[in-house]
Design a protein around this motif. Structure first.
Motif, PDB file in Angstrom:
ATOM      1  N   GLU A 120       8.275  66.802  33.704  1.00  5.19           N
ATOM      2  CA  GLU A 120       6.998  66.088  33.841  1.00  5.19           C
ATOM      3  C   GLU A 120       7.449  64.737  33.911  1.00  5.19           C
ATOM      4  N   ILE A 121       8.644  64.479  33.922  1.00  4.35           N
ATOM      5  CA  ILE A 121       8.969  62.974  34.061  1.00  4.35           C
ATOM      6  C   ILE A 121       9.950  62.536  35.325  1.00  4.35           C
ATOM      7  N   ASP A 122       9.210  61.883  36.191  1.00  5.14           N
ATOM      8  CA  ASP A 122       9.727  61.693  37.385  1.00  5.14           C
ATOM      9  C   ASP A 122      11.018  61.025  37.299  1.00  5.14           C
ATOM     10  N   LYS A 123      12.122  61.529  38.065  1.00  2.00           N
ATOM     11  CA  LYS A 123      13.358  60.723  37.850  1.00  2.00           C
ATOM     12  C   LYS A 123      13.508  59.458  38.741  1.00  2.00           C
ATOM     13  N   ASN A 124      12.682  59.428  39.924  1.00  2.00           N
ATOM     14  CA  ASN A 124      12.383  58.345  40.889  1.00  2.00           C
ATOM     15  C   ASN A 124      11.747  57.224  40.266  1.00  2.00           C
ATOM     16  N   LYS A 125      11.092  57.415  39.048  1.00  2.00           N
ATOM     17  CA  LYS A 125      10.378  56.119  38.534  1.00  2.00           C
ATOM     18  C   LYS A 125      11.140  55.582  37.340  1.00  2.00           C
ATOM     19  N   HIS A 126      10.705  54.381  36.987  1.00  2.00           N
ATOM     20  CA  HIS A 126      11.133  53.676  35.911  1.00  2.00           C
ATOM     21  C   HIS A 126      10.293  53.811  34.735  1.00  2.00           C
ATOM     22  N   HIS A 127      10.772  54.421  33.367  1.00  2.00           N
ATOM     23  CA  HIS A 127       9.665  54.725  32.313  1.00  2.00           C
ATOM     24  C   HIS A 127       9.973  53.781  31.183  1.00  2.00           C
ATOM     25  N   TYR A 128       8.972  53.467  30.517  1.00  3.62           N
ATOM     26  CA  TYR A 128       9.012  52.682  29.112  1.00  3.62           C
ATOM     27  C   TYR A 128       8.593  53.615  28.281  1.00  3.62           C
ATOM     28  N   MET A 129       9.576  53.838  27.162  1.00  6.66           N
ATOM     29  CA  MET A 129       9.326  54.535  26.016  1.00  6.66           C
ATOM     30  C   MET A 129       9.107  53.725  24.927  1.00  6.66           C
ATOM     31  N   VAL A 130       7.951  54.366  24.166  1.00  4.67           N
ATOM     32  CA  VAL A 130       7.180  53.904  23.018  1.00  4.67           C
ATOM     33  C   VAL A 130       7.022  54.906  21.879  1.00  4.67           C
ATOM     34  N   CYS A 131       7.078  54.395  20.586  1.00  7.30           N
ATOM     35  CA  CYS A 131       6.930  55.189  19.440  1.00  7.30           C
ATOM     36  C   CYS A 131       6.245  54.288  18.374  1.00  7.30           C
ATOM     37  N   ARG A 132       6.506  54.648  17.081  1.00  9.09           N
ATOM     38  CA  ARG A 132       5.881  53.657  16.234  1.00  9.09           C
ATOM     39  C   ARG A 132       6.591  52.267  15.953  1.00  9.09           C
ATOM     40  N   SER A 133       7.787  52.444  15.887  1.00  8.30           N
ATOM     41  CA  SER A 133       8.439  51.271  15.619  1.00  8.30           C
ATOM     42  C   SER A 133       9.752  50.910  16.574  1.00  8.30           C
ATOM     43  N   GLY A 134      10.034  51.947  17.485  1.00 10.17           N
ATOM     44  CA  GLY A 134      11.330  51.555  18.238  1.00 10.17           C
ATOM     45  C   GLY A 134      12.392  52.723  18.100  1.00 10.17           C
ATOM     46  N   GLY A 135      12.358  53.297  17.041  1.00  6.51           N
ATOM     47  CA  GLY A 135      13.431  54.377  16.610  1.00  6.51           C
ATOM     48  C   GLY A 135      13.638  55.484  17.494  1.00  6.51           C
ATOM     49  N   ARG A 136      12.317  56.132  17.365  1.00  2.00           N
ATOM     50  CA  ARG A 136      12.430  57.497  18.202  1.00  2.00           C
ATOM     51  C   ARG A 136      12.446  57.214  19.703  1.00  2.00           C
ATOM     52  N   SER A 137      11.745  56.099  19.958  1.00  2.00           N
ATOM     53  CA  SER A 137      11.661  55.808  21.471  1.00  2.00           C
ATOM     54  C   SER A 137      13.291  55.499  21.929  1.00  2.00           C
ATOM     55  N   GLY A 138      13.952  54.816  21.111  1.00  2.00           N
ATOM     56  CA  GLY A 138      15.219  54.778  21.427  1.00  2.00           C
ATOM     57  C   GLY A 138      16.300  55.798  21.587  1.00  2.00           C
ATOM     58  N   LYS A 139      15.951  56.808  20.706  1.00  2.00           N
ATOM     59  CA  LYS A 139      16.525  58.133  20.736  1.00  2.00           C
ATOM     60  C   LYS A 139      16.208  58.748  22.159  1.00  2.00           C
ATOM     61  N   ALA A 140      14.910  58.772  22.556  1.00  2.00           N
ATOM     62  CA  ALA A 140      14.224  59.280  23.750  1.00  2.00           C
ATOM     63  C   ALA A 140      15.004  58.756  24.889  1.00  2.00           C
ATOM     64  N   SER A 141      15.196  57.348  24.867  1.00  2.00           N
ATOM     65  CA  SER A 141      15.779  56.520  26.082  1.00  2.00           C
ATOM     66  C   SER A 141      17.098  56.858  26.053  1.00  2.00           C
ATOM     67  N   GLY A 142      17.907  56.973  24.996  1.00  2.00           N
ATOM     68  CA  GLY A 142      19.331  57.417  24.997  1.00  2.00           C
ATOM     69  C   GLY A 142      19.555  58.751  25.719  1.00  2.00           C
ATOM     70  N   PHE A 143      18.745  59.672  25.416  1.00  2.00           N
ATOM     71  CA  PHE A 143      18.915  60.947  25.968  1.00  2.00           C
ATOM     72  C   PHE A 143      18.512  61.094  27.382  1.00  2.00           C
ATOM     73  N   LEU A 144      17.456  60.447  27.734  1.00  2.00           N
ATOM     74  CA  LEU A 144      16.920  60.354  29.149  1.00  2.00           C
ATOM     75  C   LEU A 144      17.956  59.749  29.882  1.00  2.00           C
ATOM     76  N   LYS A 145      18.466  58.628  29.585  1.00  2.00           N
ATOM     77  CA  LYS A 145      19.555  57.882  30.174  1.00  2.00           C
ATOM     78  C   LYS A 145      20.601  58.558  30.415  1.00  2.00           C
ATOM     79  N   GLU A 146      21.181  59.587  29.454  1.00  2.00           N
ATOM     80  CA  GLU A 146      22.131  60.578  29.779  1.00  2.00           C
ATOM     81  C   GLU A 146      21.725  61.524  30.876  1.00  2.00           C
ATOM     82  N   GLN A 147      20.722  61.989  31.053  1.00  2.00           N
ATOM     83  CA  GLN A 147      20.236  62.741  31.883  1.00  2.00           C
ATOM     84  C   GLN A 147      19.860  62.144  33.268  1.00  2.00           C
ATOM     85  N   GLY A 148      20.274  60.852  33.500  1.00  2.00           N
ATOM     86  CA  GLY A 148      20.040  60.340  34.739  1.00  2.00           C
ATOM     87  C   GLY A 148      18.798  59.600  35.217  1.00  2.00           C
ATOM     88  N   TYR A 149      17.881  59.188  33.764  1.00  2.00           N
ATOM     89  CA  TYR A 149      16.608  58.667  34.178  1.00  2.00           C
ATOM     90  C   TYR A 149      16.840  57.072  34.048  1.00  2.00           C
TER      91      TYR A 149
END
Length: 99
Positions: free
Chosen positions: A52-81
């Motif tokens: 559901e996440i387009d690899k050809n687009k830039h995505h901004y990840m958000v959560c309550r304070s920045g912690g979970r979105s930081g984890k999501a960002s790290g994971f997605l970056k490893e997947q090539g996003y």
């Protein structure tokens, strides 16, 4: 990891830039309001919902304070996003929200 402030993200929305925001909070948190136009994918569901996440687009990840979105960002970056974490998350978001 790339980061953006909530103020800079809000400016992009006001300038009507075509951006992708992914909110990784849980359902009950998102029910209280999310950034207009944001896609809701809870952090735990990211791995199974990569299609559901387009690899050809830039995505901004958000959560309550920045912690979970930081984890999501790290994971997605490893997947090539191409992702940027929203520092401070919804706790710092001062603009309108949609429910």
């Amino acid at each position: 990891m790339k980061e953006i402030t909530t103020k800079d993200l809000a400016k992009k929305l006001k300038d009507e830039e075509k951006i992708s925001i992914i909110d990784v909070r849980e359902d009950d948190e998102v029910a209280q309001g999310k950034i207009p136009g944001a896609t809701h994918i809870p952090l735990g569901q990211i791995p199974e919902r990569l299609d559901e996440i387009d690899k050809n687009k830039h995505h901004y990840m958000v959560c309550r304070s920045g912690g979970r979105s930081g984890k999501a960002s790290g994971f997605l970056k490893e997947q090539g996003y191409d992702v940027t974490n929203v520092a401070g998350g919804m706790l710092d978001w001062k603009d309108e929200v949609e429910k």
